[in-house]
Design a protein around this motif. Structure first.
Motif, mmCIF file in Angstrom:
data_model
loop_
_atom_site.group_PDB
_atom_site.id
_atom_site.type_symbol
_atom_site.label_atom_id
_atom_site.label_comp_id
_atom_site.label_asym_id
_atom_site.label_seq_id
_atom_site.Cartn_x
_atom_site.Cartn_y
_atom_site.Cartn_z
ATOM 1 N N UNK A 55 4.191 -13.790 23.811
ATOM 2 C CA UNK A 55 4.595 -14.541 22.621
ATOM 3 C C UNK A 55 3.450 -14.638 21.611
ATOM 4 N N UNK A 56 2.231 -14.745 22.088
ATOM 5 C CA UNK A 56 1.082 -14.742 21.174
ATOM 6 C C UNK A 56 1.028 -13.417 20.408
ATOM 7 N N UNK A 57 1.248 -12.308 21.128
ATOM 8 C CA UNK A 57 1.250 -10.991 20.478
ATOM 9 C C UNK A 57 2.391 -10.894 19.482
ATOM 10 N N UNK A 58 3.574 -11.339 19.883
ATOM 11 C CA UNK A 58 4.746 -11.270 18.996
ATOM 12 C C UNK A 58 4.501 -12.015 17.690
ATOM 13 N N UNK A 59 3.827 -13.167 17.796
ATOM 14 C CA UNK A 59 3.596 -13.992 16.608
ATOM 15 C C UNK A 59 2.301 -13.628 15.882
ATOM 16 N N UNK A 60 1.588 -12.636 16.413
ATOM 17 C CA UNK A 60 0.372 -12.208 15.748
ATOM 18 C C UNK A 60 -0.729 -13.251 15.771
ATOM 19 N N UNK A 61 -0.858 -13.948 16.889
ATOM 20 C CA UNK A 61 -1.850 -15.022 16.991
ATOM 21 C C UNK A 61 -2.699 -14.832 18.255
#
Length: 478
Positions: free
Chosen positions: A459-465
């Motif tokens: 989810x961090x990767x998906x949100x670019x964070x």
């Protein structure tokens, strides 16, 4: 007199470079110290004996193979550390425990390996245990089994100090004092070096307990520094110096602590008023019309612990902790801020089966009665700490279970850390700001995905964070 154990059991004795868990726990609980004699009965290679000697304890060890001479002599405290596990003959096992109890003048500390360690013990069924490939025997205990067994053999009321560690006191007063120490942990006095600091210590006590102390409650140094003051002068100084709001809050806290203590004591066997520690007797006289009234209120409190609706209502009203559809999760720093019924809930579990040595968050189920102590070793450092282990006790059956996640490649982790703490915890604002930034970034849009390391990273990767400490930043371009 049993001092001729089968010497083959020597193979189970391990060389220790640090104190064993039971000895370390007893030191933390102030049950071991330089003022008491200590016997390590079945000391093996003597690791605990050497470590305690380094701490200026008056300790001796006896072991049938490694140290058979001189013979074991009585001591204030006797340690029986992981001895019962290795005796294959039930009659000899009982005699060993009975002999250790006879040697203890004040306290017997018994520890044993527990059934949830079975995965670490490889062997074939033999008698009531396992025979390992090294031809050593292991009988693994359930937590409630160990407590009940020691109570049966010694005839004493036994308190579980930690998983697999129980205390059997020769003196009821000492047992009750230990329970008081667990329930009223802020009973320490401030240091007194002169009259001014002695008065400050006195005022601090009044604000915390909601009442003035009796002379027998004071440390000797404090009492001597105040001895030249007349009683009315001391009262005037306290009246003029103490914060009345703190005194009022201290009185409420002492009232609730007294009820909690008496309810726990009923759970473990309540004694007469004269058996209570002196400070608890004074609290009863100060905040209740009688001991009978205090006991009746405590009994009602214990009965309410059986009421699912009442417990759930207390969880809804709690100013601390994270409430889910199945349980309340509270960080150990906020545990004493829970409603009294919930503190009783957790204390009863700890008295029955012992809190583990390492834990960060307590989980209290609101249907059924079960408490789990969850260990997140990097709770403060890691913005989303990963669980290392959990230890659960079912209060209805007193059965326990343990789960280790150390070898897991995808451990569960925590979110919204501030919710586990009291609102005024100094770390709560920093944790809350992180949660708010994660929510704005859309990281909580799929809550079913973020409960484990892999899902959260995805989810961090998906949100670019990505996270830098407790700050959420944009992920650097690959």
């Amino acid at each position: 007199m049993l001092e001729t154990w089968n010497s083959d059991r020597r193979r189970t004795a391990i060389g220790r470079t640090t104190l064993s868990v039971p000895a370390r726990k007893a030191l933390t609980d102030r049950q071991l110290g330089s003022d008491r004699t200590i016997l390590d009965y079945g000391c093996g290679r003597g690791g605990d004996v050497r470590a305690l000697e380094q701490l200026d304890c008056r300790v001796t060890g006896w072991d049938p193979y490694y140290k058979p001479e001189p013979k074991a002599e009585p001591a204030s405290v006797v340690l029986l550390t992981y001895v019962l596990n290795v005796i294959e003959d039930p009659a000899e096992r009982r005699d060993t425990l009975r002999r250790a109890w006879e040697l203890a003048d004040a306290l017997l500390i018994v520890s044993a390996r527990l059934t949830w360690e079975k995965s670490k013990v490889k062997g074939e069924a033999f008698g009531d245990g396992l025979l390992t490939s090294r031809q050593t025997f292991q009988h693994l205990y359930g937590s409630s089994e160990l407590r009940s067994y020691v109570e049966e053999v010694t005839g004493a009321r036994v308190v579980a100090a930690a998983p697999g560690v129980v205390y059997a006191f020769k003196d009821e007063t000492a047992r009750l004092a230990y329970l008081t120490q667990r329930i009223v942990p802020d009973a320490e006095w401030l240091a007194s070096e002169d009259t001014t600091s002695a008065i400050a210590a006195l005022v601090d006590f009044v604000e915390r307990r909601g009442r003035p102390p009796r002379i027998e409650e004071m440390p000797r140094a404090t009492a001597e520094l105040l001895a030249h003051l007349k009683p009315n002068e001391v009262k005037r100084l306290v009246r003029e110096t103490a914060d009345p709001h703190k005194v009022e809050d201290g009185g409420k806290r002492s009232t609730l602590n007294t009820l909690l203590y008496l309810a726990v004591e009923l759970f473990n066997g309540r004694g007469p008023f004269s058996s209570l520690p002196i400070s608890m007797q004074i609290d009863v006289r100060a905040f209740f019309s009688s001991y009978k009234e205090a006991c009746m209120r405590a009994d009602r409190l214990l009965l309410k612990l059986r009421d699912d609706g009442y417990v759930r209502g207390a969880m809804n009203a709690s100013q601390v902790g994270k409430l889910t559809p199945t349980a309340l999760y509270v960080h150990r720093r906020a545990l004493d801020r829970m409603p009294t019924i919930l503190r009783l809930y957790e204390h009863c579990a700890s008295i029955a089966a012992g809190r583990p040595e390492e834990w960060s968050v307590a989980k209290l189920k609101h249907q059924g009665r079960a408490v789990s102590w969850l260990d997140y070793p990097e709770f403060d450092e890691d913005p989303h700490p990963k669980i290392r282990s959990s230890y659960m006790v079912d209060l209805q059956t007193l059965e326990t279970s343990h789960m280790s996640y150390e070898k897991s490649q995808n451990r569960p982790l925590l979110h919204r850390k501030h919710e586990f703490l009291a609102p005024d915890d100094p770390d709560a604002p920093r944790y809350r700001r992180l949660t708010e930034s994660e929510m704005r970034a859309g990281l909580y849009e799929h809550p079913h995905l973020i409960g484990t390391e892999n899902g959260w990273e995805a989810e961090l990767v998906r949100c670019g964070r990505e996270l830098r400490g407790h700050r959420l930043v944009r992920r650097a371009a690959d």
